[in-house]
Design a protein around this motif. Sequence first.
Motif, short mmCIF file in Angstrom:
data_model
loop_
_atom_site.label_atom_id
_atom_site.label_comp_id
_atom_site.label_asym_id
_atom_site.label_seq_id
_atom_site.Cartn_x
_atom_site.Cartn_y
_atom_site.Cartn_z
N ILE A 10 -3.88 -5.85 -1.88
CA ILE A 10 -4.90 -6.83 -2.63
C ILE A 10 -5.86 -5.76 -3.44
CG2 ILE A 10 -6.82 -8.53 -2.59
CD1 ILE A 10 -5.60 -9.27 0.37
N ILE A 11 -6.06 -6.33 -4.73
CA ILE A 11 -7.00 -5.69 -5.63
C ILE A 11 -8.38 -6.22 -5.42
CG2 ILE A 11 -7.82 -5.66 -8.07
CD1 ILE A 11 -5.01 -5.97 -8.80
N GLN A 12 -9.22 -4.98 -4.82
CA GLN A 12 -10.52 -5.11 -4.71
C GLN A 12 -11.43 -5.12 -5.94
OE1 GLN A 12 -12.18 -2.27 -1.87
NE2 GLN A 12 -14.27 -3.31 -1.71
N GLU A 13 -11.16 -4.38 -6.66
CA GLU A 13 -12.05 -4.05 -7.88
C GLU A 13 -11.04 -3.99 -8.98
OE1 GLU A 13 -15.20 -1.58 -8.00
OE2 GLU A 13 -16.08 -2.32 -6.38
N SER A 14 -11.17 -4.68 -10.05
CA SER A 14 -10.15 -4.48 -11.33
C SER A 14 -10.57 -3.49 -12.02
CB SER A 14 -10.16 -5.91 -11.92
OG SER A 14 -9.20 -5.86 -13.19
N SER A 15 -9.73 -2.92 -12.82
CA SER A 15 -9.90 -1.83 -13.81
C SER A 15 -10.56 -2.38 -15.51
CB SER A 15 -8.88 -0.89 -14.08
OG SER A 15 -7.82 -1.90 -14.71
N GLY A 16 -10.41 -3.70 -15.43
CA GLY A 16 -10.69 -4.54 -16.54
C GLY A 16 -9.56 -4.77 -17.56
N HIS A 17 -8.27 -4.21 -17.16
CA HIS A 17 -6.96 -4.12 -18.12
C HIS A 17 -5.96 -4.79 -17.06
CE1 HIS A 17 -8.76 -1.92 -21.47
NE2 HIS A 17 -9.65 -1.09 -20.53
N ALA A 18 -5.61 -5.74 -17.55
CA ALA A 18 -4.38 -6.43 -16.61
C ALA A 18 -3.38 -5.49 -16.53
CB ALA A 18 -4.03 -7.84 -17.36
N LEU A 19 -2.97 -4.93 -17.47
CA LEU A 19 -1.71 -3.90 -17.60
C LEU A 19 -1.72 -2.71 -16.45
CD1 LEU A 19 -0.72 -3.81 -21.31
CD2 LEU A 19 0.58 -4.88 -19.37
N LEU A 20 -3.12 -2.49 -16.32
CA LEU A 20 -3.37 -1.19 -15.20
C LEU A 20 -3.33 -1.99 -14.06
CD1 LEU A 20 -6.23 1.02 -17.25
CD2 LEU A 20 -3.78 1.37 -16.84
N ASP A 21 -3.94 -3.05 -13.89
CA ASP A 21 -4.02 -3.59 -12.62
C ASP A 21 -2.51 -4.13 -12.00
OD1 ASP A 21 -6.65 -3.76 -12.84
OD2 ASP A 21 -6.72 -5.72 -13.23
N GLN A 22 -1.50 -4.31 -12.96
CA GLN A 22 -0.31 -4.51 -12.58
C GLN A 22 0.49 -3.28 -12.32
OE1 GLN A 22 1.58 -6.88 -15.86
NE2 GLN A 22 -0.14 -8.48 -15.57
N ALA A 23 0.20 -2.31 -12.92
CA ALA A 23 0.69 -0.87 -12.58
C ALA A 23 0.11 -0.44 -11.28
CB ALA A 23 0.19 0.02 -13.70
N ALA A 24 -1.02 -0.82 -10.83
CA ALA A 24 -1.54 -0.28 -9.51
C ALA A 24 -0.87 -0.69 -8.43
CB ALA A 24 -3.15 -0.38 -9.68
N GLU A 25 -0.56 -2.22 -8.64
CA GLU A 25 -0.01 -2.77 -7.65
C GLU A 25 1.65 -2.30 -7.43
OE1 GLU A 25 0.06 -6.97 -8.99
OE2 GLU A 25 -1.91 -7.32 -7.88
N ARG A 26 2.29 -1.99 -8.50
CA ARG A 26 3.60 -1.39 -8.49
C ARG A 26 3.52 0.10 -7.57
NH1 ARG A 26 3.88 -3.47 -13.41
NH2 ARG A 26 3.54 -1.44 -14.55
N VAL A 27 2.25 0.80 -8.09
CA VAL A 27 2.31 2.22 -7.33
C VAL A 27 2.07 2.00 -6.04
CG1 VAL A 27 0.84 4.26 -7.33
CG2 VAL A 27 1.53 3.21 -9.53
N ALA A 28 1.01 0.87 -5.53
CA ALA A 28 0.68 0.80 -4.14
C ALA A 28 1.76 0.49 -3.20
CB ALA A 28 -0.35 -0.49 -4.12
N GLN A 29 3.18 0.23 -3.86
CA GLN A 29 4.22 -0.13 -2.93
C GLN A 29 4.97 1.34 -2.54
OE1 GLN A 29 4.82 -3.13 -1.96
NE2 GLN A 29 3.16 -3.83 -3.16
N VAL A 30 4.57 2.43 -3.18
CA VAL A 30 5.45 3.47 -2.84
C VAL A 30 4.47 4.39 -2.04
CG1 VAL A 30 6.12 3.64 -5.16
CG2 VAL A 30 4.26 5.05 -4.81
N PHE A 31 3.27 4.07 -1.67
CA PHE A 31 2.63 4.71 -0.58
C PHE A 31 3.11 4.87 0.98
CE2 PHE A 31 -0.70 4.55 -3.73
CZ PHE A 31 -1.67 5.45 -3.59
N GLU A 32 2.98 5.71 1.61
CA GLU A 32 3.33 5.87 2.87
C GLU A 32 2.28 6.74 3.58
OE1 GLU A 32 7.12 7.81 3.25
OE2 GLU A 32 8.32 6.19 2.27
N PHE A 33 1.85 6.41 4.81
CA PHE A 33 0.78 6.72 5.73
C PHE A 33 1.21 7.35 6.98
CE2 PHE A 33 -0.72 3.67 2.58
CZ PHE A 33 -2.04 4.18 2.21
N ASN A 34 0.67 8.20 7.50
CA ASN A 34 0.34 8.12 8.95
C ASN A 34 -0.20 7.15 9.53
OD1 ASN A 34 1.83 10.83 8.84
ND2 ASN A 34 -0.13 11.75 8.47
N PRO A 35 0.39 6.38 10.64
CA PRO A 35 -0.66 5.27 11.31
C PRO A 35 -1.78 5.68 11.67
CG PRO A 35 1.40 5.93 12.73
CD PRO A 35 1.50 6.85 11.38
N ALA A 36 -2.67 4.46 11.74
CA ALA A 36 -3.85 4.83 12.50
C ALA A 36 -3.86 4.82 13.95
CB ALA A 36 -4.93 3.61 11.86
#
Length: 229
Positions: free
Chosen positions: A182-208
């Motif tokens: 979920i986008i908490q704070e926008s960058s002010g540019h719709a294209l950057l927000d959409q790109a951030a959502e695509r980048v977020a899908q490649v994140f991998e974490f060590n579980p909490a």
Amino acid sequence: MNPTAVPERAEMDEFETANDRFKQSFGSWFWGGIIAATLLHFAAIAFWPTMTAEDWAIASDELETIEIPPEIEIPPPPEPIARPATPVIADAQIDEDITIAPTTFEDNRPDDLPPPPADADFDISSQPVFVPHTVTPEVRNRSVVERALVQEYPSALRDAGIGGVVLMHFFVDENGRVGNTIIQESSGHALLDQAAERVAQVFEFNPAMNRDERVAVWVSIPIRFTTTR
């Protein structure tokens, strides 16, 4: 008696020096000076009868009386510090092989942590909520994320030198996979927000972790698009 001595003395008496003439005129000069001084004094008194001497008195300010402060009593010097007592060696025998047991989480479990949420009807992946945890998830594929930032950066904005920051909420499940964003704070540019959502899908974490159990939690991570132009 030599008859020629008399004429020589007579010639000497006839010869008169300047010193002799000054001595002979001393009386007339002396009395003449006395008479001239007397006349000058009488003339000064006659022509300047009101002449007075100028007052040369020196004026001084009135002296002020200064009260002397009371005498300060100097306190006596402090008493000397008592010397410490001489240490006494105890007679107890100490085993030199004493060791400290290792501290482990299993042996020292905290009792004040809240338990994981047990409400099965509430889906915590639908919106950001706080889930108690003792270990925060960490990104484990940073190099992949950096490549995705470069690939997903909109070329039009990159060529124009426009960048921005998108603050994203990540839902990280018990296996460290991204379940929702979920986008908490926008960058002010719709294209950057959409790109951030695509980048977020490649994140991998060590579980909490909450104590010794894996838990699903929400975390906030800023995704930055910057250009060197």
